[in-house]
Design a protein around this motif. Structure first.
Motif, PDB file in Angstrom:
ATOM      1  N   GLY A  96       0.763  -1.179   0.111  1.00 57.60           N
ATOM      2  CA  GLY A  96       0.067   0.054  -0.035  1.00 57.60           C
ATOM      3  C   GLY A  96       0.827   1.519   0.085  1.00 57.60           C
ATOM      4  N   TRP A  97       2.302   1.052  -0.327  1.00 55.26           N
ATOM      5  CA  TRP A  97       2.807   2.234  -0.716  1.00 55.26           C
ATOM      6  C   TRP A  97       2.170   3.577  -1.448  1.00 55.26           C
ATOM      7  CZ3 TRP A  97       8.744   0.705  -1.594  1.00 55.26           C
ATOM      8  CH2 TRP A  97       9.294   0.149  -0.573  1.00 55.26           C
ATOM      9  N   SER A  98       2.459   4.631  -1.089  1.00 54.60           N
ATOM     10  CA  SER A  98       2.032   5.926  -1.918  1.00 54.60           C
ATOM     11  C   SER A  98       3.513   6.286  -2.281  1.00 54.60           C
ATOM     12  CB  SER A  98       1.706   6.949  -1.360  1.00 54.60           C
ATOM     13  OG  SER A  98       0.378   6.625  -0.650  1.00 54.60           O
ATOM     14  N   ILE A  99       3.521   6.509  -3.748  1.00 51.63           N
ATOM     15  CA  ILE A  99       5.107   6.828  -4.318  1.00 51.63           C
ATOM     16  C   ILE A  99       4.751   8.006  -4.985  1.00 51.63           C
ATOM     17  CG2 ILE A  99       6.872   5.971  -5.935  1.00 51.63           C
ATOM     18  CD1 ILE A  99       5.666   3.107  -5.339  1.00 51.63           C
ATOM     19  N   LEU A 100       5.844   9.148  -4.757  1.00 47.99           N
ATOM     20  CA  LEU A 100       5.849  10.404  -5.283  1.00 47.99           C
ATOM     21  C   LEU A 100       7.011   9.992  -6.289  1.00 47.99           C
ATOM     22  CD1 LEU A 100       5.072  13.292  -5.848  1.00 47.99           C
ATOM     23  CD2 LEU A 100       6.513  14.018  -4.111  1.00 47.99           C
ATOM     24  N   PHE A 101       6.981  10.062  -7.464  1.00 46.26           N
ATOM     25  CA  PHE A 101       7.909   9.563  -8.492  1.00 46.26           C
ATOM     26  C   PHE A 101       8.349  10.747  -9.380  1.00 46.26           C
ATOM     27  CE2 PHE A 101       9.957   7.185 -11.749  1.00 46.26           C
ATOM     28  CZ  PHE A 101      10.301   5.945 -11.184  1.00 46.26           C
ATOM     29  N   ILE A 102       9.642  11.278  -9.297  1.00 47.84           N
ATOM     30  CA  ILE A 102      10.075  12.587 -10.064  1.00 47.84           C
ATOM     31  C   ILE A 102      10.740  11.627 -11.561  1.00 47.84           C
ATOM     32  CG2 ILE A 102      11.587  14.451 -10.270  1.00 47.84           C
ATOM     33  CD1 ILE A 102       9.422  14.626  -8.265  1.00 47.84           C
ATOM     34  N   THR A 103      10.269  12.306 -12.492  1.00 39.20           N
ATOM     35  CA  THR A 103      10.879  11.626 -13.766  1.00 39.20           C
ATOM     36  C   THR A 103      10.892  12.556 -14.845  1.00 39.20           C
ATOM     37  OG1 THR A 103      10.879   9.790 -15.217  1.00 39.20           O
ATOM     38  CG2 THR A 103       8.659  10.464 -14.366  1.00 39.20           C
ATOM     39  N   HIS A 104      11.722  12.292 -15.842  1.00 40.46           N
ATOM     40  CA  HIS A 104      11.855  12.833 -17.008  1.00 40.46           C
ATOM     41  C   HIS A 104      11.022  12.254 -18.215  1.00 40.46           C
ATOM     42  CE1 HIS A 104      14.587  16.282 -16.492  1.00 40.46           C
ATOM     43  NE2 HIS A 104      15.287  15.428 -15.829  1.00 40.46           N
ATOM     44  N   ASN A 105      10.832  10.772 -17.849  1.00 40.04           N
ATOM     45  CA  ASN A 105      10.494   9.571 -18.798  1.00 40.04           C
ATOM     46  C   ASN A 105       8.987   9.636 -18.554  1.00 40.04           C
ATOM     47  OD1 ASN A 105       9.981   7.516 -20.172  1.00 40.04           O
ATOM     48  ND2 ASN A 105      11.949   6.614 -19.630  1.00 40.04           N
ATOM     49  N   LEU A 106       8.358  10.188 -19.445  1.00 35.62           N
ATOM     50  CA  LEU A 106       6.778  10.046 -19.537  1.00 35.62           C
ATOM     51  C   LEU A 106       6.407   8.904 -19.786  1.00 35.62           C
ATOM     52  CD1 LEU A 106       5.964  13.643 -21.127  1.00 35.62           C
ATOM     53  CD2 LEU A 106       5.736  12.895 -18.658  1.00 35.62           C
ATOM     54  N   GLY A 107       7.214   7.894 -20.414  1.00 33.97           N
ATOM     55  CA  GLY A 107       6.741   6.634 -20.765  1.00 33.97           C
ATOM     56  C   GLY A 107       6.915   5.724 -19.334  1.00 33.97           C
ATOM     57  N   VAL A 108       7.741   5.982 -18.582  1.00 35.17           N
ATOM     58  CA  VAL A 108       7.731   5.385 -17.279  1.00 35.17           C
ATOM     59  C   VAL A 108       6.709   5.876 -16.517  1.00 35.17           C
ATOM     60  CG1 VAL A 108       9.217   5.269 -15.126  1.00 35.17           C
ATOM     61  CG2 VAL A 108      10.361   5.006 -17.002  1.00 35.17           C
ATOM     62  N   ALA A 109       6.433   7.014 -16.539  1.00 39.52           N
ATOM     63  CA  ALA A 109       5.065   7.734 -15.970  1.00 39.52           C
ATOM     64  C   ALA A 109       4.011   6.809 -16.289  1.00 39.52           C
ATOM     65  CB  ALA A 109       5.110   9.032 -16.017  1.00 39.52           C
ATOM     66  N   SER A 110       3.753   6.936 -17.617  1.00 40.54           N
ATOM     67  CA  SER A 110       2.371   6.262 -18.147  1.00 40.54           C
ATOM     68  C   SER A 110       2.140   4.891 -17.868  1.00 40.54           C
ATOM     69  CB  SER A 110       2.342   6.377 -19.612  1.00 40.54           C
ATOM     70  OG  SER A 110       3.281   5.476 -20.425  1.00 40.54           O
ATOM     71  N   HIS A 111       3.293   4.011 -17.344  1.00 42.69           N
ATOM     72  CA  HIS A 111       3.147   2.707 -16.972  1.00 42.69           C
ATOM     73  C   HIS A 111       3.014   2.776 -15.651  1.00 42.69           C
ATOM     74  CE1 HIS A 111       4.364  -1.510 -16.874  1.00 42.69           C
ATOM     75  NE2 HIS A 111       4.817  -1.220 -15.581  1.00 42.69           N
ATOM     76  N   ILE A 112       3.640   3.592 -14.771  1.00 44.15           N
ATOM     77  CA  ILE A 112       3.545   3.413 -13.127  1.00 44.15           C
ATOM     78  C   ILE A 112       2.370   4.265 -12.400  1.00 44.15           C
ATOM     79  CG2 ILE A 112       5.191   4.814 -12.559  1.00 44.15           C
ATOM     80  CD1 ILE A 112       6.148   2.998 -10.676  1.00 44.15           C
ATOM     81  N   ALA A 113       2.305   5.258 -13.146  1.00 43.54           N
ATOM     82  CA  ALA A 113       1.556   6.418 -12.213  1.00 43.54           C
ATOM     83  C   ALA A 113      -0.122   6.306 -12.230  1.00 43.54           C
ATOM     84  CB  ALA A 113       1.977   7.789 -12.608  1.00 43.54           C
ATOM     85  N   ASP A 114      -0.690   6.987 -11.213  1.00 42.75           N
ATOM     86  CA  ASP A 114      -2.151   7.301 -11.385  1.00 42.75           C
ATOM     87  C   ASP A 114      -2.562   8.532 -11.594  1.00 42.75           C
ATOM     88  OD1 ASP A 114      -2.743   4.475 -10.089  1.00 42.75           O
ATOM     89  OD2 ASP A 114      -1.544   5.385  -8.120  1.00 42.75           O
ATOM     90  N   LYS A 115      -1.458   9.471 -11.190  1.00 37.90           N
ATOM     91  CA  LYS A 115      -1.627  10.892 -11.519  1.00 37.90           C
ATOM     92  C   LYS A 115      -0.430  11.324 -12.092  1.00 37.90           C
ATOM     93  CE  LYS A 115      -5.493  12.009  -8.757  1.00 37.90           C
ATOM     94  NZ  LYS A 115      -5.691  11.862  -7.468  1.00 37.90           N
ATOM     95  N   LEU A 116      -0.539  12.527 -12.666  1.00 37.99           N
ATOM     96  CA  LEU A 116       0.594  13.046 -13.296  1.00 37.99           C
ATOM     97  C   LEU A 116       0.703  14.449 -12.968  1.00 37.99           C
ATOM     98  CD1 LEU A 116       3.362  12.941 -14.979  1.00 37.99           C
ATOM     99  CD2 LEU A 116       1.880  13.576 -17.089  1.00 37.99           C
ATOM    100  N   GLY A 117       1.862  14.999 -12.431  1.00 37.91           N
ATOM    101  CA  GLY A 117       1.773  16.507 -12.364  1.00 37.91           C
ATOM    102  C   GLY A 117       3.065  17.140 -13.129  1.00 37.91           C
ATOM    103  N   VAL A 118       2.696  18.477 -13.665  1.00 48.04           N
ATOM    104  CA  VAL A 118       3.559  18.884 -14.575  1.00 48.04           C
ATOM    105  C   VAL A 118       4.005  20.022 -14.162  1.00 48.04           C
ATOM    106  CG1 VAL A 118       4.315  19.787 -17.133  1.00 48.04           C
ATOM    107  CG2 VAL A 118       2.597  17.722 -16.820  1.00 48.04           C
ATOM    108  N   MET A 119       5.429  20.274 -13.926  1.00 45.78           N
ATOM    109  CA  MET A 119       5.877  21.584 -13.289  1.00 45.78           C
ATOM    110  C   MET A 119       6.680  22.291 -14.444  1.00 45.78           C
ATOM    111  SD  MET A 119       7.094  20.371  -9.378  1.00 45.78           S
ATOM    112  CE  MET A 119       7.672  22.319  -9.212  1.00 45.78           C
TER     113      MET A 119
END
Lengths: 314, 309
Positions: A199-222
């Motif tokens: 049940g971990w929550s993960i805040l994942f910083i990445t440049h790789n939107l491919g990785v983000a699309s695979h793992i994330a529930d939400k995406l923040g763009v800064m």
């Protein structure tokens, strides 16, 4: 909100007098994976540093608050913060040599981490954890020193130690960006598995939107210290609202042997200081009002927030 | 560890052979006839026959290589010959002087390490504090002052003004205090500066942040990790300093009349007492090599990557 694990409210962070992040707000639910993307220097890693709150990192919270599981941790004392680091907040850095002392065995470093939190270190339990994460040669790993391991394996050992310490929130600062694709896949799959099992929550910083699309529930763009778009990953990727997000998505490299489109120009160095929109110098849709209209993240469609809708019909 | 140690020890054999050869050759080439020297020091007339007989008795008329092998075999059995000056066994003289020098070297090194490392660590953590600035000025001064000046100042202060210590050091704990202090002041300065620099460098390493990020206690980070990783260069500077001390801190020993190896060498060179000089150079060179070995082995204990050389 009571059922949020992490709430970032109106957070402004500086390094000395230099403002890096301005008024960033978002929340994470238990078991949720949130990816933060954006160009280098936009304040993604500073966000992680602010949550960690380690004074040596130099990130100073000027305004706003960070609430973890209902407890305001914005200005905790050194010892109080030490007690929550590791046990409530885990961290995997970008540098694969950044978690462990390179010339001391994992065994002693695991022991030191566990004992610092008055937890008993049990080698059998550690090996079981390695097995659960499908580490090769699990019974021999503790005797090694980090320099004897690959970068990917070092990241995985850091994740395994986090499993033993049992945090609720994992902060991953570009944890896979320097890894080869195989190691990237292993680390990403491990994190996803641990989210499901623990049940971990993960805040994942990445440049790789491919990785983000695979793992994330939400995406923040800064962009230049501000959160310009935030929402459900599918909504943000399939129907980006902010002009910057659209350009960022267009810049993903393809297999057509062509350079990615990229973005003209550079983010302003003092972007976080701007009153109005700081994407103005690079935005093809900007109007005079953009320069003065105060920054505000608004809910454009349910669960999908953006600070600008220029060039897009909603 | 055993394999690495054995490899290092095997590498020492040619070095030791080279040392013995060089020491013997240097003494062989030194002008002056030891037989004549010996007879002259005993008094009486020296006739060519008597000189030839003495040379034969001392084995000086044999070929170079035979004399070298003979000397090495004797040295290996602890026989360094007898002093020309007083006919005492050289080994006994060397052992006695080495005892004094060793005691002084051990005391000053231990004292310096015990004082300098905590100061170095503390000033690294409290960088740019008032304490750090004061220590910086003191260590600059301590580093810049030559040993003999420190020795004379201490003597002036403690022996002449305060009259707490005797001017001529006795072979006792009290007598040892001033020479130890004179040798320690520059060492404390060097060790503290080195420790401060290394600890500061380590504190900026990313693993320190990694450890903070999992809530490892500050003292564990500092003493079991940061200091551990800094030890390599601290050991280097300590070992260099020990080698200087073992070589005989001639000036300090002469000022305090401390009967160590430095004083013995100076007196023997002046008196052309070749067997003593030869024995002292051999022992000191061997000790330097052994300290080098111990230093290398300690590097390995700290950082296993050393074995990949």
């Amino acid at each position: 909100m009571a059922n949020n694990l992490l709430e970032i409210n109106d957070l402004t962070v500086t390094y000395g007098d230099f403002k890096i992040i301005t008024e960033v707000s978002f929340a994470m639910k238990p078991g949720e994976i949130v990816c933060i993307a954006g160009e280098s220097g936009c304040g993604k890693s500073t966000l992680i540093k602010a949550v960690l709150g380690i004074k040596q990192l130099g990130a100073h919270i000027k305004k706003g608050s960070i609430v973890l599981d209902g407890r305001d941790i914005t200005h905790l004392g050194v010892e109080e913060r030490r007690q929550i680091l590791g046990t409530q907040i885990g961290y995997v850095p970008q540098n694969t040599r950044g978690s462990f002392n390179n010339i001391r065995s994992y065994d002693v470093q695991y022991q030191e981490a566990m004992r610092s939190h008055n937890k008993k270190f049990n080698r059998v339990e550690a090996i079981k954890c390695f097995d659960r994460l499908n580490f090769p040669d699990s019974d021999k790993l503790l005797a090694y020193q980090p320099w004897e391991m690959s970068g990917g394996m070092n990241q995985r050992m850091a994740i395994a130690l986090a499993v033993l310490l049992g945090p609720k929130l994992m902060l991953c600062d570009e944890a896979t960006s320097v890894l080869d694709v195989t190691s990237q896949k292993e680390v990403i799959e491990e994190l996803a598995k641990l989210r499901n099992e623990l049940g971990w929550s993960i805040l994942f910083i990445t440049h790789n939107l491919g990785v983000a699309s695979h793992i994330a529930d939400k995406l923040g763009v800064m962009y230049a210290g501000r959160m310009v778009e935030y929402g459900d990953i599918r909504k943000v990727l399939d129907d980006p609202i902010h002009p910057y997000t659209r350009k960022l998505l267009a810049a993903i490299p393809g297999k057509d042997r062509k350079l990615p489109v990229g973005l003209e120009g550079r983010p302003p160095l003092d972007g976080a200081e701007w009153e109005g929109c700081n994407f103005v110098p690079r935005c093809e849709y900007c109007t005079d009002s953009c320069k003065t209209r105060p920054y505000k993240l608004q809910e454009i469609v349910p669960g999908h927030y953006a600070s600008c809708t220029s060039g897009r019909s909603v | 560890m055993l394999k690495y140690s054995l490899r290092r020890i095997i590498k020492l054999i040619p070095v030791l052979v080279a040392i013995t050869l060089m020491v013997f050759t240097l003494m062989y080439l030194t002008p002056g006839d030891p037989a004549l020297q010996k007879l002259t020091s005993q008094g009486g007339a020296v006739t060519p026959e008597l000189l030839a007989m003495e040379r034969h008795e001392m084995g000086l008329d044999r070929p170079f290589f035979v004399r070298y092998v003979d000397w090495v075999v004797n040295v290996a059995q602890g026989d360094f010959g007898n002093s020309f000056k007083d006919d005492q066994p050289v080994a006994v003289k060397l052992l006695k002087a080495l005892g004094y020098t060793g005691a002084l070297a051990a005391a000053s090194t231990l004292f310096s390490v015990l004082i300098a490392i905590p100061i170095g660590v503390y000033t690294a953590i409290k960088k740019d504090s008032i304490f750090d600035n004061i220590v910086r000025v003191l260590t600059f001064t301590g580093n810049a002052m030559p040993n003999f000046l420190i020795a004379l100042l201490l003597m002036f202060l403690f022996c002449i003004k305060v009259k707490f210590f005797p001017v001529i050091a006795t072979a006792s704990l009290k007598g040892m205090f001033l020479p130890t202090l004179a040798l320690s002041i520059p060492m404390i300065s060097r060790f503290a500066r080195q420790t401060r620099a290394d600890v500061m460098c380590q504190l900026s390493e990313e693993y320190v942040i990694g450890m903070h990020a999992r809530g490892v206690k500050e003292r564990i980070i500092l003493f079991r990790n940061v200091l551990h990783n800094s030890l390599g260069s601290i050991i280097t500077i300590v070992s260099l300093q020990i080698r200087v001390l073992i070589g005989g801190s001639v000036v300090t020993e002469m000022i305090f009349r401390w009967p160590g190896i430095g004083s013995l060498m100076m007196n023997s060179i002046t008196a052309r007492d070749y067997p003593v000089v030869q024995g002292a150079v051999l022992i000191l060179s061997t000790l330097q090599v052994l300290i080098n070995l111990l230093t290398d082995l300690s590097y390995y204990v700290i950082d296993k990557r050393i074995s990949m050389e």
